[in-house]
Design a protein around this motif. Structure first.
Motif, short mmCIF file in Angstrom:
data_model
loop_
_atom_site.label_atom_id
_atom_site.label_comp_id
_atom_site.label_asym_id
_atom_site.label_seq_id
_atom_site.Cartn_x
_atom_site.Cartn_y
_atom_site.Cartn_z
N PHE A 47 22.78 21.22 7.46
CA PHE A 47 22.88 20.55 6.15
C PHE A 47 22.39 19.11 6.15
O PHE A 47 22.37 18.47 5.10
N GLY A 48 21.99 18.58 7.32
CA GLY A 48 21.46 17.23 7.38
C GLY A 48 22.55 16.18 7.46
O GLY A 48 23.75 16.49 7.39
N HIS A 49 22.14 14.93 7.61
CA HIS A 49 23.12 13.85 7.68
C HIS A 49 22.50 12.55 7.16
O HIS A 49 21.28 12.39 7.12
N ALA A 50 23.37 11.64 6.77
CA ALA A 50 22.95 10.31 6.33
C ALA A 50 22.84 9.40 7.55
O ALA A 50 23.41 9.67 8.60
N ARG A 51 22.10 8.33 7.39
CA ARG A 51 22.00 7.35 8.46
C ARG A 51 23.40 6.76 8.74
O ARG A 51 24.14 6.40 7.83
N GLY A 52 23.76 6.71 10.03
CA GLY A 52 25.05 6.17 10.41
C GLY A 52 26.21 7.12 10.20
O GLY A 52 27.36 6.72 10.37
N ALA A 53 25.94 8.38 9.88
CA ALA A 53 27.03 9.34 9.65
C ALA A 53 27.85 9.57 10.91
O ALA A 53 29.04 9.88 10.84
N PHE A 54 27.23 9.40 12.08
CA PHE A 54 27.92 9.54 13.36
C PHE A 54 27.10 8.81 14.40
O PHE A 54 25.96 8.39 14.14
N THR A 55 27.65 8.65 15.59
CA THR A 55 26.96 7.95 16.66
C THR A 55 25.64 8.65 16.98
O THR A 55 25.60 9.86 17.22
N GLY A 56 24.55 7.88 16.97
CA GLY A 56 23.24 8.45 17.26
C GLY A 56 22.45 8.81 16.02
O GLY A 56 21.26 9.14 16.12
N ALA A 57 23.09 8.79 14.84
CA ALA A 57 22.38 9.09 13.59
C ALA A 57 21.63 7.84 13.13
O ALA A 57 22.07 7.11 12.25
N VAL A 58 20.50 7.55 13.77
CA VAL A 58 19.77 6.31 13.51
C VAL A 58 18.97 6.36 12.22
O VAL A 58 18.48 5.35 11.76
N ALA A 59 18.82 7.54 11.66
CA ALA A 59 18.08 7.69 10.41
C ALA A 59 18.61 8.89 9.65
O ALA A 59 19.18 9.81 10.24
N ALA A 60 18.42 8.88 8.34
CA ALA A 60 18.79 10.05 7.54
C ALA A 60 17.91 11.23 7.93
O ALA A 60 16.73 11.06 8.26
N LYS A 61 18.49 12.41 7.88
CA LYS A 61 17.76 13.60 8.32
C LYS A 61 18.10 14.78 7.43
O LYS A 61 19.27 15.12 7.25
N PRO A 62 17.08 15.42 6.84
CA PRO A 62 17.35 16.64 6.05
C PRO A 62 17.74 17.78 6.98
O PRO A 62 17.28 17.85 8.12
N GLY A 63 18.58 18.68 6.48
CA GLY A 63 18.98 19.83 7.28
C GLY A 63 17.98 20.96 7.18
O GLY A 63 17.06 20.95 6.35
N LEU A 64 18.17 21.96 8.02
CA LEU A 64 17.27 23.11 8.04
C LEU A 64 17.34 23.89 6.73
O LEU A 64 16.36 24.52 6.34
N VAL A 65 18.50 23.88 6.07
CA VAL A 65 18.61 24.55 4.78
C VAL A 65 17.62 23.94 3.79
O VAL A 65 16.90 24.65 3.08
N GLU A 66 17.56 22.61 3.75
CA GLU A 66 16.61 21.94 2.86
C GLU A 66 15.17 22.21 3.27
O GLU A 66 14.30 22.47 2.43
N LEU A 67 14.91 22.13 4.57
CA LEU A 67 13.54 22.32 5.06
C LEU A 67 13.04 23.73 4.79
O LEU A 67 11.83 23.96 4.68
N ALA A 68 13.95 24.69 4.68
CA ALA A 68 13.57 26.07 4.41
C ALA A 68 13.46 26.35 2.91
O ALA A 68 13.22 27.49 2.51
N GLY A 69 13.61 25.32 2.08
CA GLY A 69 13.55 25.50 0.63
C GLY A 69 12.29 26.22 0.19
O GLY A 69 11.19 25.89 0.62
N GLY A 70 12.47 27.21 -0.68
CA GLY A 70 11.34 28.02 -1.14
C GLY A 70 10.98 29.13 -0.19
O GLY A 70 10.09 29.94 -0.47
N GLY A 71 11.66 29.19 0.96
CA GLY A 71 11.36 30.21 1.95
C GLY A 71 12.61 30.90 2.44
O GLY A 71 13.52 31.22 1.67
#
Length: 464
Positions: A214-238
């Motif tokens: 489901f992805g995460h926002a920047r700073g959501a946890f240790t090591g989350a240096v940038a916002a990241k879309p999840g695989l569910v979003e990346l698979a959109g339309g597919g």
């Protein structure tokens, strides 16, 4: 369990030794060096399953070492470690081909999880290459081999199911090719132009899997240096393919159920709701109904996924496809060799608990270990069926051809020569793989550590 060969390049001695001890205790075969140049020398001598490079090293830095390493071993997954973390450095590492990026001091447990994920993805790529060879080309890159009735029924149902939008549950034993059927659902559907994204639902702990999906926002946890879309979003339309769904943690099952009901996702650490159009295809080698009764799988999620179920038959239920699969594998391996009737008969008698994957591995082993163009049962590591004992095991073999174990001599002589036969087979596997110990061990069906012991015990050396 297979032992993975890992290359570690870190110039700080204390940290290098700490990582080596930690990863060695986890079962990795760690080669630790202090510079990028030493890492490249090691890569030229041996194939590794993964590598960890420090960003700042004397001479070649981590990025330069990474680029050169991928020229030597193109498929090598590399993790970059640095004490100078920045988004720009992370982007540079990923663009150079790094699998992932961690800042020091890093959480060793997190490093191990990321390393396992990298190895799993690489193993999946290798496995998929073998599984795809289990299917005859049937449009859009899919290959289906076989004319058996169980396979025909499966493909007919798959084609009908592909036209809908409902979730699909694919059931079957390991090695039957469940991902290939998932790809068929995608490629035969109106979503074929969209992405197909596979993920192993049981490979990560709950928090990391939730972030991955489901992805995460920047700073959501240790090591989350940038916002990241999840695989569910990346698979959109597919299509999103959730393999090993039966091993998904219960807390993530709840979030997946909510997505299936609403088609809405919220990244970890965010309040924003995003609507995503994606089809979920799940697969399992477990009986989910039993998992529900045991309390390990949510009943409501089970019924949501089990709208349509596709059962992939094990190879033992479609034995008539084995000769066609063998012929196909030999052609795909580019081999002019052929199975003797005894070898094919031995294959037809196998239970194949590893299914198509196991058959492919046996054929590959036979191609490498056969000393001539005829693959005999012993080249496959199989025994001659009792009804065939005493018959020649190499079709077309003349008086000068190699004799089978049953052609002459007594049992004492046969057992006395067992070590010589084993030594010759190991030497042949090493020679055929260019002394790549990892590949040779896989072909011989032993662990890398066992192969090293055998090499030492028999005094084998390259060029002998």
């Amino acid at each position: 369990m297979r032992s993975y060969a890992l290359l570690l390049a870190e110039d700080e001695e204390s940290f290098r030794e700490l990582l080596k001890r930690r990863l060695s205790r986890k079962g990795y075969l760690v080669t630790a060096v202090a510079s990028g140049t030493e890492a490249l020398d090691a890569l030229a001598e041996e194939e590794f399953d993964a590598a960890i490079f420090d960003m700042k090293m004397p001479g070649l830095d981590g990025i330069a070492t990474l680029k050169r390493a991928r020229e030597i071993q193109p498929g090598l997954p590399v993790l970059i470690l640095t004490g100078h973390g920045s988004i720009e450095t992370a982007v540079e590492a990923i663009r150079a081909g790094a699998y992932d990026y961690l800042t020091k001091p890093c959480n060793l447990a997190e490093l191990e999880v990321i390393l396992e994920r990298a190895l799993e993805r690489r193993a999946l790529e290798v496995e998929n290459r073998g599984l795809r060879e289990a299917l005859r080309r049937l449009g859009d890159g899919l290959e289906i081999v076989g004319r058996s009735e169980p396979l025909r029924r499966l493909l007919e149902l798959t084609e009908r199911v592909a036209q809908g939008a409902m979730p699909v549950l694919i059931e079957g034993e390991s090695g039957t090719g469940k991902e290939l059927i998932a790809r068929a659902v995608h490629q035969w559907s109106p979503r074929a132009a969209g992405p197909f994204i596979p993920v192993n639902a049981g490979a990560l702990p709950a928090q990391l899997l939730e972030s991955e999906l489901f992805g995460h926002a920047r700073g959501a946890f240790t090591g989350a240096v940038a916002a990241k879309p999840g695989l569910v979003e990346l698979a959109g339309g597919g299509t999103l393919f959730l393999d090993e769904i039966g091993e998904m943690p219960l807390e993530v099952q709840a979030k997946l159920l909510r997505f299936l009901e609403t088609h809405e996702v919220r990244r970890v650490g965010e309040t924003r709701i995003r609507r995503v159009d994606v089809r979920i295809v799940a697969a399992t080698n477990r009986r989910l109904a039993d998992e529900v009764r045991a309390g390990r799988f949510r009943e409501d999620l089970y019924y949501r996924l089990n709208v349509v179920a596709l059962h992939v038959p094990p190879l033992r239920e479609r034995r008539e496809d084995i000769p066609l699969l063998v012929e196909h594998f030999l052609a795909r391996l580019g081999s002019a060799k052929e199975m003797t009737p005894e070898a094919l008969e031995a294959l037809m008698r196998q239970e194949f608990r590893g299914n198509v994957r196991e058959l492919y591995n046996l054929v590959q082993r036979g191609v490498i270990l056969s000393p001539d163009r005829f693959i005999a049962p012993e080249d496959l590591g199989l025994t001659v069926p009792p009804a065939r004992q005493g018959a020649p095991t190499r079709r077309g073999a003349g008086p000068s051809a190699e004799a089978s174990p049953g052609d002459g001599g007594d049992a004492g002589e046969e057992f006395a020569s067992l070590e010589q036969v084993e030594r010759a087979h190991i030497a042949r596997a090493l020679e055929r793989t260019g002394w790549n110990r990892a590949q040779a061990a896989q072909l011989l069906g032993v662990s890398v550590r066992t192969l090293y012991r055998k090499i030492e015990g028999y005094g084998l050396r390259p060029g002998q």
